[in-house]
Design a protein around this motif. Structure first.
Motif, PDB file in Angstrom:
ATOM      1  N   ALA A  84      20.998  74.784  22.219  1.00  0.00           N
ATOM      2  CA  ALA A  84      20.833  74.140  23.522  1.00  0.00           C
ATOM      3  C   ALA A  84      21.512  72.775  23.577  1.00  0.00           C
ATOM      4  CB  ALA A  84      19.348  73.997  23.849  1.00  0.00           C
ATOM      5  N   VAL A  85      21.574  72.087  22.436  1.00  0.00           N
ATOM      6  CA  VAL A  85      22.230  70.771  22.392  1.00  0.00           C
ATOM      7  C   VAL A  85      23.692  70.895  22.809  1.00  0.00           C
ATOM      8  CG1 VAL A  85      22.974  68.923  20.836  1.00  0.00           C
ATOM      9  CG2 VAL A  85      20.675  69.880  20.626  1.00  0.00           C
ATOM     10  N   PHE A  86      24.358  71.939  22.315  1.00  0.00           N
ATOM     11  CA  PHE A  86      25.783  72.116  22.613  1.00  0.00           C
ATOM     12  C   PHE A  86      25.993  72.666  24.020  1.00  0.00           C
ATOM     13  CE2 PHE A  86      25.144  72.578  18.019  1.00  0.00           C
ATOM     14  CZ  PHE A  86      25.941  71.525  17.571  1.00  0.00           C
ATOM     15  N   VAL A  87      25.158  73.582  24.419  1.00  0.00           N
ATOM     16  CA  VAL A  87      25.271  74.145  25.767  1.00  0.00           C
ATOM     17  C   VAL A  87      25.055  73.053  26.806  1.00  0.00           C
ATOM     18  CG1 VAL A  87      24.288  75.773  27.409  1.00  0.00           C
ATOM     19  CG2 VAL A  87      24.614  76.457  25.023  1.00  0.00           C
ATOM     20  N   ASP A  88      24.043  72.218  26.601  1.00  0.00           N
ATOM     21  CA  ASP A  88      23.750  71.139  27.538  1.00  0.00           C
ATOM     22  C   ASP A  88      24.886  70.117  27.589  1.00  0.00           C
ATOM     23  OD1 ASP A  88      21.359  72.364  28.040  1.00  0.00           O
ATOM     24  OD2 ASP A  88      20.152  70.993  26.821  1.00  0.00           O
ATOM     25  N   ALA A  89      25.649  70.019  26.497  1.00  0.00           N
ATOM     26  CA  ALA A  89      26.786  69.092  26.460  1.00  0.00           C
ATOM     27  C   ALA A  89      28.048  69.708  27.072  1.00  0.00           C
ATOM     28  CB  ALA A  89      27.068  68.669  25.017  1.00  0.00           C
ATOM     29  N   GLY A  90      27.944  70.957  27.515  1.00  0.00           N
ATOM     30  CA  GLY A  90      29.086  71.604  28.147  1.00  0.00           C
ATOM     31  C   GLY A  90      30.092  72.199  27.185  1.00  0.00           C
ATOM     32  N   ILE A  91      29.707  72.401  25.925  1.00  0.00           N
ATOM     33  CA  ILE A  91      30.611  72.999  24.952  1.00  0.00           C
ATOM     34  C   ILE A  91      30.684  74.504  25.224  1.00  0.00           C
ATOM     35  CG2 ILE A  91      31.152  73.261  22.512  1.00  0.00           C
ATOM     36  CD1 ILE A  91      31.049  70.349  23.593  1.00  0.00           C
ATOM     37  N   GLU A  92      31.882  75.009  25.403  1.00  0.00           N
ATOM     38  CA  GLU A  92      32.059  76.388  25.869  1.00  0.00           C
ATOM     39  C   GLU A  92      32.246  77.403  24.751  1.00  0.00           C
ATOM     40  OE1 GLU A  92      35.376  75.240  28.030  1.00  0.00           O
ATOM     41  OE2 GLU A  92      34.286  74.625  29.815  1.00  0.00           O
ATOM     42  N   GLU A  93      32.560  76.937  23.537  1.00  0.00           N
ATOM     43  CA  GLU A  93      32.728  77.859  22.409  1.00  0.00           C
ATOM     44  C   GLU A  93      31.998  77.291  21.199  1.00  0.00           C
ATOM     45  OE1 GLU A  93      36.612  79.333  21.611  1.00  0.00           O
ATOM     46  OE2 GLU A  93      37.018  79.841  23.706  1.00  0.00           O
ATOM     47  N   GLY A 101      28.153  65.082  14.972  1.00  0.00           N
ATOM     48  CA  GLY A 101      29.433  64.656  15.533  1.00  0.00           C
ATOM     49  C   GLY A 101      29.586  64.953  17.012  1.00  0.00           C
ATOM     50  N   LEU A 102      28.484  65.215  17.691  1.00  0.00           N
ATOM     51  CA  LEU A 102      28.557  65.659  19.086  1.00  0.00           C
ATOM     52  C   LEU A 102      29.211  64.624  19.997  1.00  0.00           C
ATOM     53  CD1 LEU A 102      27.911  67.898  21.080  1.00  0.00           C
ATOM     54  CD2 LEU A 102      25.635  66.917  21.374  1.00  0.00           C
ATOM     55  N   SER A 103      29.020  63.351  19.715  1.00  0.00           N
ATOM     56  CA  SER A 103      29.613  62.313  20.559  1.00  0.00           C
ATOM     57  C   SER A 103      31.141  62.435  20.577  1.00  0.00           C
ATOM     58  CB  SER A 103      29.191  60.924  20.066  1.00  0.00           C
ATOM     59  OG  SER A 103      29.823  59.914  20.819  1.00  0.00           O
ATOM     60  N   LEU A 104      31.745  62.590  19.398  1.00  0.00           N
ATOM     61  CA  LEU A 104      33.202  62.741  19.339  1.00  0.00           C
ATOM     62  C   LEU A 104      33.634  64.060  19.960  1.00  0.00           C
ATOM     63  CD1 LEU A 104      36.016  61.871  18.502  1.00  0.00           C
ATOM     64  CD2 LEU A 104      35.552  62.767  16.197  1.00  0.00           C
ATOM     65  N   ILE A 105      32.870  65.121  19.745  1.00  0.00           N
ATOM     66  CA  ILE A 105      33.203  66.418  20.350  1.00  0.00           C
ATOM     67  C   ILE A 105      33.253  66.289  21.868  1.00  0.00           C
ATOM     68  CG2 ILE A 105      32.366  68.777  20.714  1.00  0.00           C
ATOM     69  CD1 ILE A 105      31.289  68.693  17.832  1.00  0.00           C
ATOM     70  N   ARG A 106      32.279  65.586  22.437  1.00  0.00           N
ATOM     71  CA  ARG A 106      32.274  65.359  23.884  1.00  0.00           C
ATOM     72  C   ARG A 106      33.516  64.583  24.327  1.00  0.00           C
ATOM     73  NH1 ARG A 106      26.110  63.424  24.169  1.00  0.00           N
ATOM     74  NH2 ARG A 106      25.095  65.276  25.017  1.00  0.00           N
ATOM     75  N   GLU A 107      33.847  63.527  23.586  1.00  0.00           N
ATOM     76  CA  GLU A 107      35.015  62.721  23.945  1.00  0.00           C
ATOM     77  C   GLU A 107      36.299  63.547  23.886  1.00  0.00           C
ATOM     78  OE1 GLU A 107      35.287  58.522  22.579  1.00  0.00           O
ATOM     79  OE2 GLU A 107      33.561  59.072  21.351  1.00  0.00           O
ATOM     80  N   LEU A 108      36.420  64.364  22.859  1.00  0.00           N
ATOM     81  CA  LEU A 108      37.609  65.206  22.735  1.00  0.00           C
ATOM     82  C   LEU A 108      37.699  66.187  23.897  1.00  0.00           C
ATOM     83  CD1 LEU A 108      37.382  65.902  18.917  1.00  0.00           C
ATOM     84  CD2 LEU A 108      39.262  64.693  20.048  1.00  0.00           C
ATOM     85  N   LYS A 109      36.553  66.737  24.266  1.00  0.00           N
ATOM     86  CA  LYS A 109      36.532  67.701  25.370  1.00  0.00           C
ATOM     87  C   LYS A 109      36.955  67.045  26.685  1.00  0.00           C
ATOM     88  CE  LYS A 109      33.593  71.283  27.368  1.00  0.00           C
ATOM     89  NZ  LYS A 109      33.919  70.961  28.772  1.00  0.00           N
TER      90      LYS A 109
END
Length: 245
Positions: free
Chosen positions: A185-194, A157-165
């Motif tokens: 690393a997938v989440f860190v590279d996407a800029g997810i902070e938590e 669901g990373l695409s939606l997580i990015r959009e929400l962010k």
């Protein structure tokens, strides 16, 4: 560095996760139910023994997130207890019959939790419209949303997580469900902070005598001689990997 929250089921798990380097703990009971409110004894014990931030879940039962009047009354009483005990935050979520955020009840929760950081949990992944829901939760003053991006795993669901962010005026978006060392690393590279991870495992019961003919399960007999525990090596490894980013 991204913050690492560990979902812990019980006091021993919470103590172990804190010692292994977790930044914050979501405290629950009943892993087979997906997490429900811990007992008063567990809440008091964790409050005394764990120094990092702990956010108990407020969820009266497993299953859906549309609650009866009686269940919601229990939730408000549980919020009063965790606030009285001095926890800095809590984790909860309420939907209506149509899959929307139950705004009147969430407003009551925010009032009852005054001064505490409120995380809206993965009830968000069951809601009808995630963008409308995120905006509504922002207006209510919710601190963060725990989500898998309405998919089976946060990676899927990373695409939606990015959009929400990227949506303006939203709470913190915390990725959870299937977050592990091998995909951090997938989440860190996407800029997810938590990031939220169970880092769980099952360990054998210390019981030597086992009454194999009797089961405490009301459904299919399960393995009643294994216990859920936090994998401290996994927590430490995830924390080290995040620190190295």
């Amino acid at each position: 560095m991204a913050l690492l929250e560990i979902c812990c089921y019980g006091m021993d798990c919470a103590i172990a996760a804190a010692q292994a380097g977790a930044d914050r703990i979501e405290l629950c009971a009943a892993p087979n139910e997906g997490g429900i409110t811990p007992s008063a004894g567990v809440l008091r014990g964790v409050r005394r023994r764990v120094s990092i931030p702990v956010h108990p879940i407020i969820r009266p039962r497993g299953g859906d997130f549309c609650y009866s009047a009686g269940e919601f009354s229990v939730m408000l009483d549980d919020i009063a207890l965790v606030r009285e005990l001095g926890f800095p935050g809590l984790v909860t979520g309420v939907l209506d019959e149509d899959g929307n955020i139950d705004l009147p009840r969430m407003a009551q929760i925010m009032s009852a939790a005054h001064g505490m950081a409120v995380t809206f949990h993965r009830a968000f992944d069951m809601c009808r419209d995630p963008f409308t829901a995120a905006a509504q939760l922002a207006r209510l003053g919710v601190a963060r949303i725990l989500t898998s991006g309405q998919a089976k795993s946060a990676e899927a669901g990373l695409s939606l997580i990015r959009e929400l962010k990227q949506q303006s005026a939203t709470p913190i978006i915390m990725a959870g469900a299937g977050v592990r060392l091998n995909n951090l690393a997938v989440f860190v590279d996407a800029g997810i902070e938590e990031l939220h991870s169970s880092a769980g495992m099952f360990q054998p019961s210390p019981m030597r005598f086992r009454q194999a003919a009797v089961s405490m399960s009301s459904g299919e007999p399960g393995d009643e001689f294994s216990r859920y525990a936090v994998d401290v090596a996994a927590v430490a490894a995830m924390k080290a990997a995040l620190a190295a980013k």
